[in-house]
Design an enzyme around this catalytic site. Structure first.
Site, short mmCIF file in Angstrom:
data_model
loop_
_atom_site.label_atom_id
_atom_site.label_comp_id
_atom_site.label_asym_id
_atom_site.label_seq_id
_atom_site.Cartn_x
_atom_site.Cartn_y
_atom_site.Cartn_z
N SER A 192 21.37 -0.69 -17.70
CA SER A 192 20.32 -0.27 -17.99
C SER A 192 20.63 -0.05 -19.81
CB SER A 192 19.93 1.40 -17.65
OG SER A 192 19.23 1.75 -18.27
N HIS B 277 18.80 -3.97 -16.92
CA HIS B 277 17.38 -3.20 -16.99
C HIS B 277 17.05 -2.07 -17.74
CE1 HIS B 277 15.37 -0.70 -14.18
NE2 HIS B 277 15.77 0.73 -14.97
N ASP C 137 14.11 -0.02 -19.56
CA ASP C 137 13.36 1.61 -18.80
C ASP C 137 11.92 1.47 -20.72
OD1 ASP C 137 14.12 1.80 -17.02
OD2 ASP C 137 15.60 2.92 -18.08
N MET D 175 8.93 3.90 -20.76
CA MET D 175 8.22 5.58 -21.50
C MET D 175 7.26 5.32 -21.90
SD MET D 175 11.70 7.19 -20.56
CE MET D 175 13.40 6.94 -19.64
N HIS E 37 11.41 -1.74 -16.56
CA HIS E 37 10.14 -0.45 -15.43
C HIS E 37 9.15 -0.04 -15.86
CE1 HIS E 37 12.37 3.38 -13.54
NE2 HIS E 37 11.20 2.98 -13.14
N MET F 17 7.37 3.03 -16.59
CA MET F 17 6.98 4.21 -17.06
C MET F 17 5.84 4.66 -17.31
SD MET F 17 10.92 5.70 -15.84
CE MET F 17 11.71 4.17 -17.09
N MET G 280 13.47 5.45 -7.05
CA MET G 280 13.98 6.32 -8.23
C MET G 280 15.62 7.17 -7.48
SD MET G 280 12.96 5.53 -10.99
CE MET G 280 14.22 6.67 -11.70
N ASP H 171 17.75 3.52 -8.62
CA ASP H 171 18.07 3.55 -10.70
C ASP H 171 18.20 5.29 -10.32
OD1 ASP H 171 17.36 3.38 -13.06
OD2 ASP H 171 15.49 2.93 -13.32
C1 DX5 Z 1 15.77 6.84 -15.95
C2 DX5 Z 1 15.48 5.32 -16.00
C3 DX5 Z 1 17.07 4.98 -15.53
C4 DX5 Z 1 18.49 5.25 -16.24
C5 DX5 Z 1 18.89 5.13 -15.58
O1 DX5 Z 1 14.20 7.66 -16.32
O2 DX5 Z 1 14.51 4.50 -15.13
O3 DX5 Z 1 17.02 3.28 -15.62
O4 DX5 Z 1 18.00 4.52 -17.63
O5 DX5 Z 1 20.54 5.94 -16.64
P1 DX5 Z 1 21.17 6.28 -15.32
O6 DX5 Z 1 22.18 5.38 -15.04
O7 DX5 Z 1 22.18 6.67 -17.08
O8 DX5 Z 1 21.09 7.57 -14.82
ZN ZN Z 2 14.54 2.18 -14.76
#
Ligand code: DX5
Ligand code: ZN
Length: 223
Positions: free
Chosen positions: A8, A33, A35, A37, A66, A68, A137, A175
């Site tokens: 990630s 990956h 993310d 947000m 991903h 969010m 999640m 994740d």
């Molecule tokens: C959390 C994200 C994850 C995050 C995971 O909201 O969707 O992808 O980056 O990070 P770690 O592996 O550090 O929990």
């Molecule tokens: Zn993620």
């Protein structure tokens, strides 16, 4: 099939992304990956299409994006154009999930649906046939570096069982808080894509850590 490892990039060093992308490019990792947000669906803001376009130039492996975000249907084509190979939207953010999944597929990307830790996997019953991937999640979304929620393991088992019964071969991606301490249990439960943020980027030897995560399960086959 061998499971996939998706570091990630949220946990990467953004002052030197090229170096961290090169590290992942040269490792046994399978996907990046990514993310996204929005500060509304989750209480944090990360980055959007503009940055992903540059990530695409640095990445030699697929981008697993991903989302969010609320109303992801307004941005699917833009994320695809920016370089997303997999686009995952949250069940909780999509009142017209079936339509949104078809919209993702129409762009040529693989389509995923993500569930927050409290959302029952049974709710996916009528959409499972349509998705390429289900992301469970294993922390509350919004931040890297959180503690793994153990209830995820029976959730994976239940979801994989639902798929087996209906001969569906979608990916199950986990994740949040994933590392050597829980990876084997997750794979045994039926997961086949592991996202790893802190466990990879905070490791002393990130490339070795990726190899270790990738090698889990290999031993059994030789015994
Ligand atoms: C959390 C994200 C994850 C995050 C995971 O909201 O969707 O992808 O980056 O990070 P770690 O592996 O550090 O929990
Ligand atoms: Zn993620």
């Amino acid at each position: 099939m061998k499971h996939l490892i998706a570091p990630s990039v949220l946990a990467a060093d953004f002052s030197n992304l090229q170096r961290d992308f090169d590290m992942v490019n040269g490792s046994e990792a399978d996907w990046f990956h990514v993310d996204v947000m929005d500060g509304r669906f989750v209480p944090n803001i990360s980055f959007g299409q503009f940055i992903i376009k540059f990530m695409k130039q640095m990445a030699e492996k697929p981008l697993d994006v991903h989302l969010m975000i609320l109303e992801p249907e307004n941005y699917i084509e833009e994320f695809r154009e920016a370089g997303a190979d997999v686009i995952t939207v949250h069940y909780e953010a999509c009142p017209h999930l079936h339509r949104t999944i078809q919209q993702i597929k129409a762009t040529g990307a693989k389509a995923g649906v993500a569930l927050n830790p409290h959302t029952p996997v049974g709710l996916l019953e009528d959409i499972l046939e349509d998705v390429d991937l289900v992301l469970l999640m294993s922390v509350n979304p919004g931040f890297g570096g959180q503690k793994f929620i153990y209830q995820t393991i029976p959730r994976v088992q239940k979801l994989r069982q639902m798929m087996i019964e209906r001969n569906i071969h979608a990916h199950i991606e986990i994740d949040g808080g994933v590392g050597l301490q829980n990876a084997e249990k997750l794979l045994q439960a039926g997961a086949d894509v592991l996202v790893a943020g802190s466990s990879v980027f905070r490791a002393d030897e990130p490339v070795d850590m990726i190899s270790k995560l990738k090698a889990i399960g290999d031993l059994e086959r030789f015994v």
